[in-house]
Write a protein that holds these residues in place. Structure first.
Motif, PDB file in Angstrom:
ATOM      1  N   ARG A   1      -2.840  -8.212  -0.108  1.00  0.00           N
ATOM      2  CA  ARG A   1      -3.318  -6.975   0.549  1.00  0.00           C
ATOM      3  C   ARG A   1      -4.389  -7.254   1.600  1.00  0.00           C
ATOM      4  O   ARG A   1      -4.242  -6.836   2.753  1.00  0.00           O
TER       5      ARG A   1
ATOM      6  N   GLN B   1      -2.786   5.384   0.357  1.00  0.00           N
ATOM      7  CA  GLN B   1      -3.675   4.242   0.545  1.00  0.00           C
ATOM      8  C   GLN B   1      -3.685   3.801   2.003  1.00  0.00           C
ATOM      9  O   GLN B   1      -4.737   3.466   2.549  1.00  0.00           O
TER      10      GLN B   1
ATOM     11  N   ASP C   1     -11.954  -5.373  -3.769  1.00  0.00           N
ATOM     12  CA  ASP C   1     -10.989  -5.378  -4.876  1.00  0.00           C
ATOM     13  C   ASP C   1     -10.377  -6.769  -5.068  1.00  0.00           C
ATOM     14  O   ASP C   1     -10.138  -7.205  -6.198  1.00  0.00           O
TER      15      ASP C   1
ATOM     16  N   VAL D   1     -10.757  -2.853   0.054  1.00  0.00           N
ATOM     17  CA  VAL D   1      -9.672  -3.773  -0.290  1.00  0.00           C
ATOM     18  C   VAL D   1     -10.207  -5.194  -0.479  1.00  0.00           C
ATOM     19  O   VAL D   1      -9.811  -5.899  -1.412  1.00  0.00           O
TER      20      VAL D   1
ATOM     21  N   PHE E   1       0.852  -1.190   0.000  1.00  0.00           N
ATOM     22  CA  PHE E   1       0.000   0.000   0.000  1.00  0.00           C
ATOM     23  C   PHE E   1       0.887   1.239   0.000  1.00  0.00           C
ATOM     24  O   PHE E   1       1.804   1.342   0.816  1.00  0.00           O
TER      25      PHE E   1
ATOM     26  N   LEU F   1      -6.756   3.533   5.030  1.00  0.00           N
ATOM     27  CA  LEU F   1      -7.059   2.307   5.765  1.00  0.00           C
ATOM     28  C   LEU F   1      -6.996   2.501   7.272  1.00  0.00           C
ATOM     29  O   LEU F   1      -7.759   1.898   8.022  1.00  0.00           O
TER      30      LEU F   1
END
Length: 621
Positions: free
Chosen positions: A601, A435, A591, A588, A431, A439
């Motif tokens: 991730r 990003q 995704d 995330v 990340f 989070l």
């Protein structure tokens, strides 16, 4: 091989009870013996040393630690192995030194007594150690050149507490159970905290190749120099040097196994071990039901070809949740890797082995990763982005929206990355900073954490500066990904099973000579592991060097959509310690399911959540 712990400073700040709590927390590192040493120092100070021993050489009580020299001036607590101890011992014996044991710890102690801190330069192996000098009233901590063995410390302003694991310091309550914001940032970027920062605020790792000295209530850390400048080498010297290293690392008074995947590094290591040790060499592999991820046929073929007694560990998807949770519970610090090493280490210990050899380090020092071939292209992209940052940002946003995963990552770098950072770091980033902010609220990073992180950055820059681009990649792969993920995982996951894991390809003499050799001479710009192929290719099955690199990876991408799905979703919803922004985490996870990002991730978010829940609870903020 041991776990060590201790404290030096004002006596009223520590106690025998705290030392014993530290040792209980790391009992798995040394189930065979426990020892303590305590002494009063000057000016109200005291010193405590403790050891948990996993007996490898000289299994008798003569190897008991902490170990004191007969004169009583020096006392050592030693974790690791010195592989050239027989040569050093012979030298000391010629000088009149007598020995009471056959173990390498006594050799280290007597060499220190004669040469002081300069002795560390001559220890060829892996170690995290502590030496108390009663005459000078000094405590010395030291760590091997590549950080194969860990050593953590907490400084309270006057006294220093240390341990082989962060959890030992937490168990003794010498450090608060508080999450390090800089540690979280590092973890989100790279999937592992970057030494010297740890996941606990105020706890730091001693950097590889460094010593820490406590004296009169103050500490200083510094790098110890290599014994001599490393000359370059030629391909033909690889084989005799590897044979010498493997011979040294096969020395053991307990059973040894070699981890064999069928890839280049493990196959070369298994071959040399078989040739040096003769019949009776054992190899072991983890295999899966998912054929795409299993290297079973390749490992079997190599084992038959070189003539080892081969063992296999089958890990089924139905066991995935149990093994994953079990492995995370044994992590001293969280990592996106490590479960695989835990599984094979546990199997090796159940089979009766106490020592294992791993091919770790071959990719870093012999040019196995794609990063070596991509380096020049990424450097060109970085220079273009520096000249036209606005255009780079626009291009990045387009690539992020419309590209495949690798292209999207490049787009995110162009949109969010630091164009003045070495291009290597793009390839290891999970990340990017923006990003990570989406989070988790990073909060305030402590000034001390920022200071030590910057000092480490400068250290890396200084080491990389004189090298060519390919050797810069080699150094950075070794100093970041290898040290902070692969070696740390190997240590914590093997020691969780009371297994000593040795890594012959991370020998610091070999590494120094390879780094002193221009990258193109080693084929880094064109052919992965060219020198290993030239030397060992004729002695191994053709597919060892001919097939595509797989890597020792669990089928997590499959399991996360099957047997692990409920476990991961439930843990992320609980959000232990309030670490995550719920919307960011959900994005995330979505995704991943839609194929826009890899498994690593969301797995990173899950592992940290589990680790916080088990180690910090509500006290993480």
């Amino acid at each position: 091989m041991c776990g060590i712990a201790g404290y030096c400073g004002p006596s009223q700040r520590f106690s025998n009870d705290r030392l014993l709590r530290m040792l209980r927390a790391i009992e798995h590192r040394g189930p065979d013996d426990e020892g303590t040493f305590c002494a009063a120092g000057r000016n109200g100070n005291g010193v405590w040393l403790g050891s948990r021993r996993l007996a490898i050489q000289d299994l008798s009580l003569a190897g008991h630690q902490p170990m004191a020299e007969p004169a009583g001036r020096h006392v050592v607590a030693f974790n690791g192995e010195i592989y050239n101890f027989l040569d050093l011992r012979a030298e000391l014996e010629r000088a009149g030194q007598q020995f009471a044991s056959r173990c390498d710890t006594e050799v280290a102690l007597h060499l220190w007594a004669r040469e002081g801190p300069a002795a560390v330069q001559r220890w060829r192996g892996m170690f995290g150690a502590a030496v108390w000098d009663a005459e000078r009233q000094e405590l010395w901590l030291m760590r091997d050149p590549w950080g194969i063995k860990p050593l953590y410390y907490h400084w309270d302003g006057e006294g220093v507490a240390f341990c082989s694991e962060v959890r030992g310091l937490l168990a003794a309550e010498v450090a608060p159970r508080r999450l390090s914001r800089r540690g979280v940032q590092d973890y989100l970027r790279y999937g592992a905290v970057q030494d010297p920062v740890t996941m606990i605020d105020g706890v730091y790792a001693l950097l590889p190749g460094h010593v820490l000295r406590w004296s009169e209530g103050k500490i200083e850390t510094r790098r110890y120099p290599a014994a001599e400048a490393s000359p370059g080498m030629v391909a033909g010297y690889v084989e005799p040097m590897l044979r010498e290293i493997v011979r040294q690392q096969l020395i053991s008074d307990v059973p040894v196994v070699v981890f064999l995947s069928g890839g280049v590094d493990s196959s070369v290591l298994s071959l040399v071990a078989r040739q040096e040790a003769g019949a009776g060499v054992h190899t072991m592999a983890v295999v899966f039901e998912e054929g795409k991820y299993s290297e079973q046929p390749f490992a079997r073929r190599v084992a038959r070809h070189i003539g080892t007694e081969h063992h296999e560990v089958l890990l089924r998807g139905a066991e995935a949740r149990e093994k994953a949770v079990e492995a995370i519970s044994r992590m001293d610090q969280p990592t996106v890797d490590g479960v695989n090493t835990y599984v094979v280490s546990a199997a090796a210990r159940r089979a009766g082995f106490t020592v294992a050899l791993s091919g770790l380090g071959g990719d870093e020092f012999f040019g196995g990763y794609p990063s070596f071939r991509r380096a020049a292209r990424l450097e060109q992209i970085r220079q273009w982005a520096q000249r036209a940052p606005g255009l780079a940002g626009v291009a990045g946003r387009v690539l992020d929206r419309h590209g495949r995963e690798a292209t999207r990552k490049l787009g995110q770098y162009l949109d969010h990355g630091d164009y003045f950072e070495h291009p290597y770091f793009l390839q290891r980033t999970l990340f990017f900073p923006k990003q990570a902010e989406a989070l988790s609220d990073a909060g305030e990073v402590s000034p001390e954490a920022e200071r030590v992180a910057e000092a480490r950055r400068q250290w890396l820059v200084e080491q990389a500066a004189p090298l060519d681009l390919w050797n810069q990649i080699s150094l950075l792969e070794a100093r970041t990904y290898m040290t902070n993920m692969l070696l740390r995982d190997s240590d914590q996951m093997s020691m969780a099973c009371s297994l000593e894991l040795r890594v012959p390809l991370v020998d610091h003499v070999l590494a120094g000579r390879l780094l002193a050799t221009p990258g193109p001479e080693k084929g880094f710009d064109r052919t992965p592991k060219l020198w290993l192929k030239e030397v060992f290719g004729p002695q191994l099955p053709a597919e060892v060097f001919g097939r595509k690199k797989m890597g020792f990876t669990l089928p997590l991408a499959v399991w996360m959509k099957g047997p692990l799905r409920a476990e991961i979703e439930g843990t992320l919803r609980r959000n232990p310690g309030g670490v995550w922004n719920a919307a960011g985490v959900a994005g995330v996870w979505d995704d991943f399911w839609e194929g826009r990002v890899s498994w690593s991730r969301p797995w990173a978010l899950y592992v940290l959540s589990r680790w916080v829940e088990q180690n910090l609870g509500a006290a993480s903020a």
